[in-house]
Scaffold this active site. Sequence first.
Site, PDB file in Angstrom:
ATOM      1  N   GLU A   1      -3.349  -9.261   2.267  1.00  0.00           N
ATOM      2  CA  GLU A   1      -2.766  -9.508   3.579  1.00  0.00           C
ATOM      3  C   GLU A   1      -1.398 -10.181   3.473  1.00  0.00           C
ATOM      4  O   GLU A   1      -1.161 -10.995   2.591  1.00  0.00           O
ATOM      5  CB  GLU A   1      -3.706 -10.379   4.414  1.00  0.00           C
TER       6      GLU A   1
ATOM      7  N   GLU B   1      -2.585 -18.554  -5.679  1.00  0.00           N
ATOM      8  CA  GLU B   1      -1.874 -19.763  -6.096  1.00  0.00           C
ATOM      9  C   GLU B   1      -0.626 -19.308  -6.866  1.00  0.00           C
ATOM     10  O   GLU B   1      -0.733 -18.826  -8.002  1.00  0.00           O
ATOM     11  CB  GLU B   1      -2.806 -20.615  -6.974  1.00  0.00           C
TER      12      GLU B   1
ATOM     13  N   CYS C   1      -2.754 -20.359   8.346  1.00  0.00           N
ATOM     14  CA  CYS C   1      -2.947 -20.930   7.006  1.00  0.00           C
ATOM     15  C   CYS C   1      -4.407 -20.951   6.622  1.00  0.00           C
ATOM     16  O   CYS C   1      -5.247 -21.444   7.369  1.00  0.00           O
ATOM     17  CB  CYS C   1      -2.454 -22.378   6.963  1.00  0.00           C
TER      18      CYS C   1
ATOM     19  N   CYS D   1       5.115 -14.385   5.130  1.00  0.00           N
ATOM     20  CA  CYS D   1       4.226 -15.155   4.264  1.00  0.00           C
ATOM     21  C   CYS D   1       3.601 -14.162   3.280  1.00  0.00           C
ATOM     22  O   CYS D   1       2.840 -13.279   3.682  1.00  0.00           O
ATOM     23  CB  CYS D   1       3.166 -15.816   5.142  1.00  0.00           C
TER      24      CYS D   1
ATOM     25  N   CYS E   1     -10.358 -24.137  -3.128  1.00  0.00           N
ATOM     26  CA  CYS E   1     -10.226 -25.156  -2.067  1.00  0.00           C
ATOM     27  C   CYS E   1     -11.289 -24.905  -0.995  1.00  0.00           C
ATOM     28  O   CYS E   1     -11.457 -23.776  -0.526  1.00  0.00           O
ATOM     29  CB  CYS E   1      -8.833 -25.104  -1.442  1.00  0.00           C
TER      30      CYS E   1
END
Length: 340
Positions: free
Chosen positions: A90, A158, A331, A103, A114
Site C-alpha cells: 500500500e 522499517e 499511520c 507515504c 510494534c
Amino acid sequence: MKNIKDYNLDELKQELLSLGEKPFRAEQIFKWLYQEQVKEFDEMTNLSLELREKLKQNYTICNFQILKKQESTDGTKKYLFDVLDGNAIETVLMQYHHGKTICVSSQIGCKMGCKFCASTGIAFIRNLTAGEIVEQVLAVQQDIGENISNIVFMGIGEPFDNYEEVMKAVRIFNHPKGLNIGARHISISTSGIVPRIYDFAKEELQCTLSISLHATNNEKRSQMMPVNNAYPIEELMQACKDYIKKTNKRISFEYALAKENNDNLEDAKELVNLLKGMLCHVNLIPINKIENGQFVKSSNEAIFRFRDYLNDHGIVATIRRELGSDIDAACGQLRRNHVK
Ligand code: SAH
C-alpha cells in the site's frame, strides 16, 4: 532480468559502460524514466533502435498495476499496488496545504513487531528494491496527472532494515535528473535501529530523520516496541544526540498517544527530561485503531494537555492530522496483501 529503475545514476552509467555505450546515455535514460515517466524502452526516442534492443534484452521497466484505489472524505488516497511477484503493498497520497505528500512502503511486511501497528501483524516477506520504492511515486503521479512535492518513508516496513535500497531510492528521488525532489522534502522514519542512525548521519543528505519514540522509559517502550530490547532508550537517545551534533539537523520524534498508556502528565514530564536541550520537534499522533489492537486513542483533552505541557516546557510539539483513517490509510493502518 534487473529492473532498470533499481539503479541510481552512477550505477546506471556503469551499466551502460559495460554494455559498450557512452555513460551520458544513462542521463538520457534517467530523464525518460523519471521526468518523461515513460513505460517502454521504445518510447525513448533519442536512443538508437540498436540501443533500445540492447536495453530490452538486459533490463525490464517495472510498472505497477493499481489493484485497488480508495479515497477518504479528507481527500487522502490509498493505493494497493501489485508488485508483480504475487504480493501487494500500500502507498498513500495525502493533500496538505503546502502540497501533495506520498507515504511510501519500504518492505513487504515488517519484522519490527510494534504492538500498535497493523503493518507488522503478518509475516515479513521481503525488502522492496529501490526501483519498487521509486515506482510507488511514479505510479501515483501517473494516476493523478501531476507531480508531488514531498515523500515520507512511513508506509509498510522499517526503512533502516532495508537501508541500502532506501538510500538508493532517496538519491533517485533527489537527483536533479531523477525526480528532482529536494532532500528537505523527504522524511525517513525509523523505529530506532541505532547503527543505521550513525550510518545515516554520514550520508550528507538533508532529509528529515523521524524517530518513533512512543514511550519514555525502557519498560513501557519495550512493551510497545520489541526493537527497544535490542536498542534501549539510552543508546537511541545517544545516537540521536550524535546525529544532531554531526548534521546540525533537527530530529522529529513521533509519539503515538494511547489512552492511559503513555498520555498522562508523568509521561509528558519524562519526555521533557529526555529531550531537553535537543534540536528537535515532537509529532504527537493520536493512536489509530487497528484490528485486535490493545491500544485506544487518547481523549482530545489528554492530547491537548500533553501537547501544551511539552510546549510550556520548551519542547516544540504539534499534533499530526489524522488523514485517511476512514479508509485505513492512517499511520500504522497499512498492511501487505496478496494479489487474488
Ligand atoms: N517503521 C518505521 C516507519 C513506519 S510507520 C517506524 O517505525 O518509524 C510511521 C509512524 O506511524 C511511526 O512513527 C509508527 O510508529 C507510527 N504508527 C504505527 N502504528 C500506529 C498507530 N496505530 N497509530 C499511530 N501511529 C502509528
